[in-house]
Design an enzyme around this catalytic site. Structure first.
Site, PDB file in Angstrom:
ATOM      1  N   SER A 187      14.897  21.730 -15.503  1.00  0.00           N
ATOM      2  CA  SER A 187      13.567  22.685 -15.686  1.00  0.00           C
ATOM      3  C   SER A 187      13.940  23.981 -16.349  1.00  0.00           C
ATOM      4  O   SER A 187      14.825  24.304 -16.024  1.00  0.00           O
ATOM      5  CB  SER A 187      12.679  22.717 -14.631  1.00  0.00           C
ATOM      6  OG  SER A 187      11.904  24.157 -14.551  1.00  0.00           O
TER       7      SER A 187
ATOM      8  N   LYS B 194      15.755  21.468 -10.233  1.00  0.00           N
ATOM      9  CA  LYS B 194      15.011  20.418 -10.760  1.00  0.00           C
ATOM     10  C   LYS B 194      16.145  19.567 -11.398  1.00  0.00           C
ATOM     11  O   LYS B 194      16.890  19.777 -12.310  1.00  0.00           O
ATOM     12  CB  LYS B 194      14.009  20.691 -11.447  1.00  0.00           C
ATOM     13  CG  LYS B 194      13.022  21.532 -10.646  1.00  0.00           C
ATOM     14  CD  LYS B 194      12.029  20.748 -10.024  1.00  0.00           C
ATOM     15  CE  LYS B 194      10.948  20.244 -10.767  1.00  0.00           C
ATOM     16  NZ  LYS B 194      10.114  19.171  -9.961  1.00  0.00           N
TER      17      LYS B 194
ATOM     18  N   HIS C 256       0.800  -1.164  -0.151  1.00  0.00           N
ATOM     19  CA  HIS C 256       0.146  -0.023   0.089  1.00  0.00           C
ATOM     20  C   HIS C 256       0.901   1.264  -0.151  1.00  0.00           C
ATOM     21  O   HIS C 256       0.456   2.282   0.463  1.00  0.00           O
ATOM     22  CB  HIS C 256      -0.872   0.185   1.198  1.00  0.00           C
ATOM     23  CG  HIS C 256      -1.680  -1.095   1.346  1.00  0.00           C
ATOM     24  ND1 HIS C 256      -2.802  -1.713   0.897  1.00  0.00           N
ATOM     25  CD2 HIS C 256      -1.304  -2.139   2.230  1.00  0.00           C
ATOM     26  CE1 HIS C 256      -3.460  -2.821   1.143  1.00  0.00           C
ATOM     27  NE2 HIS C 256      -2.375  -3.182   1.985  1.00  0.00           N
TER      28      HIS C 256
END
Ligand code: ARG
Length: 457
Positions: free
Chosen positions: A275, A281, A153
């Protein structure tokens, strides 16, 4: 090539919808190979003369050389690769070229060419997967005992080893390889050539001879099936879709692991993108595109399946669209495999961050429950309950790892818990203890690595 029956030429848009040469020119090698085998057989059976066959063989070789050299004049008016090559042959060798199409049709021709192409492409796809498996095993070897959270999960469940996690993909890819190779072997079973348009032919052809020359096991035993079936392509696409799904799951993990929130790993510069506005980034574009391409490969399967499922026997032109779908799937798949190898080889894992994350969330609670069962002979359900209460106390005390909870806290719930029990609650002890066959213990992982290495040889 079929104009005799018609008084005027096709509409331009008719030609545009009908022509497939831009796509099926990729079948040229198989088309020439098929034609050569067919002409040899026609000559052996006395259906064409040896002289004509010699001219056809030499002409086809020259055409192959032209295509390789990039000088072949492909023409949309000639619809597809089959008519393009045949017309060129006649242009080069005259009359003999016009005899090549005796006792065959484009229907058995295209089924044969495309089957040969798909078989080869499938084997290459399987080789690509093998290369990726090798990269994964190499990385697993480097970090057989590195500890990371195992998730269910997407919540930390129990600690696992990174080597074990990477090897899970090697197992998946092995089944993918087997599926892909199995499809190719199945396709190699029956050769469509000689089924002619749909009903077979009245010429005394030797179908065993062409089947053997082209590497098939036997000639197809039903001519309608031979020209109308595309399940060999469907099987290849289905197997590629499943394999692409596995690549996509791995890509998804790379996206998660390399996000600064997880920080389990860092992609190499070669496999990161920046980016245009946010200078900090390092984006995992390639992994994201592997996910997206997996969806498109699945769509290629769905499209061809949709095309085939409503066709009455035998051939219909709908089947011409089989190639664009299959070529796209094969090409994207190869690119996905290459990108995944690049990303896996360039990943830098952060051992400390992964270990920390593995210890959080009381991931060794099951180990405590197991100790209660083993040492105190407590029934598992009761041990589960006791451990749950200890976890609650730890939470209340603001201690996030069971191994860091003072012994007195354990003993407040179950007085028989001792220092030895507490000592089993580190992530290292936890993974070491899971040494059942197929388990995550480093010892077991090393065994599997050795088995894979042997398997690769
Ligand atoms: N280009 C065609 C295809 O790929 C070849 C077969 C054409 N057959 C026909 N009956 N028009 O399917």
């Amino acid at each position: 090539m079929w104009g005799g029956r018609f008084a005027s030429t096709p509409d331009d848009a008719m030609q545009a919808i009908n022509a497939s040469i831009d796509v099926d020119k990729r079948l040229w090698r198989e088309d020439i190979e098929g034609s050569k085998a067919h002409a040899d057989m026609l000559a052996a059976q006395g259906i064409i003369t040896r002289e004509d066959n010699a001219a056809i063989q030499a002409g086809l070789d020259k055409i192959a050389a032209e295509i390789v050299a990039g000088t072949f004049p492909f023409s949309a008016e000639l619809e597809d690769i089959h008519l393009n090559i045949e017309a060129r042959l006649t242009e080069r060798i005259g009359e003999a070229g016009k005899r090549l199409h005796t006792a065959r049709s484009r229907n058995d021709q295209v089924a044969t060419d495309f089957k040969l192409w798909t078989m080869r492409a499938s084997r290459e796809a399987a080789d690509g997967l093998r290369a990726l498996q090798k990269s994964l095993v190499k990385r697993a070897d480097e970090c057989a005992d590195w500890i990371m959270p195992g998730f269910t999960h997407l919540q930390a469940a129990q600690p696992v080893t990174l080597g074990h996690h990477l090897l899970a993909y090697v197992n998946m890819l092995e089944r993918d390889r087997v599926r892909i190779i199995g499809g190719a072997l199945e396709a190699a079973w029956e050769c469509p050539l000689g089924a002619a348009a749909l009903a077979g032919t009245s010429y005394r052809i030797d179908r065993d001879m062409t089947a053997e020359a082209l590497g098939f096991h036997a000639p197809a035993s039903n001519s309608l099936d031979a020209v109308g079936a595309r399940d060999f392509a469907l099987a290849a696409l289905a197997s590629l879709s499943i394999a692409a799904t596995h690549l996509s799951r791995l890509a998804e993990e790379i996206v998660l692991w390399t996000s600064p929130q997880f920080a389990f790993a860092r992609l190499s510069d070669a496999w990161s993108t920046g980016s245009s506005i946010m200078p900090q980034k390092r984006n995992p574009d390639a992994a994201e595109l592997v996910r997206a391409k997996a969806a498109r490969i699945g769509a290629d399967f769905a499209a061809l399946n949709g095309i085939v499922q409503k066709l009455p026997l035998a051939y219909a032109k709908d089947l011409q669209e089989d190639k664009a779908l299959t070529f796209n799937a094969i090409d994207s798949f190869a690119l996905c495999v290459t990108a995944t190898i690049g990303m896996i080889e360039g990943l830098t894992f952060n051992r400390e961050v992964m270990r920390q994350a593995a210890a959080q969330g009381y991931s060794t609670a099951t180990d405590l429950a197991d100790w209660l069962v083993r040492e105190l002979k407590m029934p598992f359900r009761e041990a589960h309950e006791v451990t749950g209460r200890i976890v609650r106390r730890a939470e209340e005390a603001g201690v996030w790892e069971l191994a860091h909870l003072p012994l007195s806290e354990f003993q407040a719930v179950e007085p028989r818990i001792d220092e030895a029990a507490r000592a089993t609650l580190t992530v290292e002890k936890s993974v070491e203890s899971r040494d059942s066959y197929g388990g995550t213990a480093p010892e077991r992982v090393r065994e599997q690595i050795a088995r894979w290495k042997e398997n690769f040889e």
